[in-house]
Design an enzyme around this catalytic site. Sequence first.
Site, short mmCIF file in Angstrom:
data_model
loop_
_atom_site.label_atom_id
_atom_site.label_comp_id
_atom_site.label_asym_id
_atom_site.label_seq_id
_atom_site.Cartn_x
_atom_site.Cartn_y
_atom_site.Cartn_z
N CYS A 76 0.84 -1.20 0.00
CA CYS A 76 0.00 0.00 0.00
C CYS A 76 0.88 1.25 0.00
CB CYS A 76 -0.93 -0.04 1.21
SG CYS A 76 -2.12 1.30 1.26
N CYS A 77 1.89 1.29 0.88
CA CYS A 77 2.80 2.44 0.91
C CYS A 77 3.55 2.58 -0.40
CB CYS A 77 3.82 2.28 2.04
SG CYS A 77 3.21 2.71 3.67
N CYS B 235 -1.33 8.56 7.42
CA CYS B 235 -2.65 8.17 6.90
C CYS B 235 -3.56 7.73 8.05
CB CYS B 235 -2.51 7.01 5.93
SG CYS B 235 -1.57 7.39 4.45
N CYS C 100 -3.42 4.10 9.51
CA CYS C 100 -2.14 3.65 10.06
C CYS C 100 -1.58 4.61 11.12
CB CYS C 100 -1.12 3.49 8.93
SG CYS C 100 -1.68 2.34 7.67
N CYS D 253 7.50 4.15 5.79
CA CYS D 253 6.65 3.87 4.63
C CYS D 253 7.49 3.48 3.41
CB CYS D 253 5.78 5.08 4.30
SG CYS D 253 6.71 6.53 3.78
S1 SF4 Z 1 0.55 4.66 5.63
FE1 SF4 Z 1 -1.02 3.05 5.59
S2 SF4 Z 1 -2.73 3.82 4.36
FE2 SF4 Z 1 -0.96 5.18 4.02
S3 SF4 Z 1 -0.04 4.39 2.17
FE3 SF4 Z 1 1.00 3.37 3.90
S4 SF4 Z 1 -0.13 1.46 4.34
FE4 SF4 Z 1 -1.38 2.76 2.95
#
Ligand code: SF4
Length: 242
Positions: free
Chosen positions: A118-119, A201, A204, A226
């Site tokens: 996701c990051c 985010c 998280c 991240c």
């Molecule tokens: S901090 Fe969490 S929601 Fe944001 S990009 Fe990374 S995994 Fe995704």
Amino acid sequence: MNKKLDLIRIQNLNKCFEYNQPQEILSLAFKEFGKDMVLGTGFGPSGVLLIHSLSMQKIPIRIFFLDTHLLFSETYRLRDELQNRFNIEIEQISPDLSLSEQAEKYGDELWKSDPNRCCYLRKVLPLKTYLSDKSAWVTGVRRSQTTTRNQTRIFEWDPLNEVVKINPLANWRNDDVWDYINEHNLPYNPLHDQGYPTIGCIPCTEPADSRTERSGRWKNRNKIECGIHIPSQNFQNGNHEN
Ligand code: SF4
């Protein structure tokens, strides 16, 4: 840009500027890189300090943030406040995939099933694309933030994005930054007053005790970065999706 030349230049700059104030580092960096240099911020107090410093010195570089589309409303309001106060425009860099496209391709709530991916999709790749035609980026990274950042230099080569990375606050501690914010009456994210040591985010980020400056991010997971500030030795180990 010739990487070998850059590495020599970086070594020399670090020798000269380790003990200089961020204002002097930004000024020197602008002389070196001009408008090919950009500032990236997540709107933490370090970023606010750097925006203030650029503004006071009238250094006209572009400022950007990575909009994952999962940020707190307080963060967007702080962005608006900074834009108004300093009469600047802060560029919004978004991922290729919308949240619904990401869910369709990788499943709902990827931040739960695979936060590294996701990051990577929402931060690391958009940053790489944005920096592809830049020479240098300025960050608010500081050594005291986490163990992964404790070797941060003022000037570094960023092997992932192939640009020079400039960390004018590398040797500043959290208290130094907050003293500056208070002394100059600068705005900050109100979530800090509600127990959030650091703010990213929504899925998280949680309130936390301030055991470390990054407490509350990816709570209960073995993840503290991240991936946009990954140390170069990890990158060399092929760990660049962390
Ligand atoms: S901090 Fe969490 S929601 Fe944001 S990009 Fe990374 S995994 Fe995704």
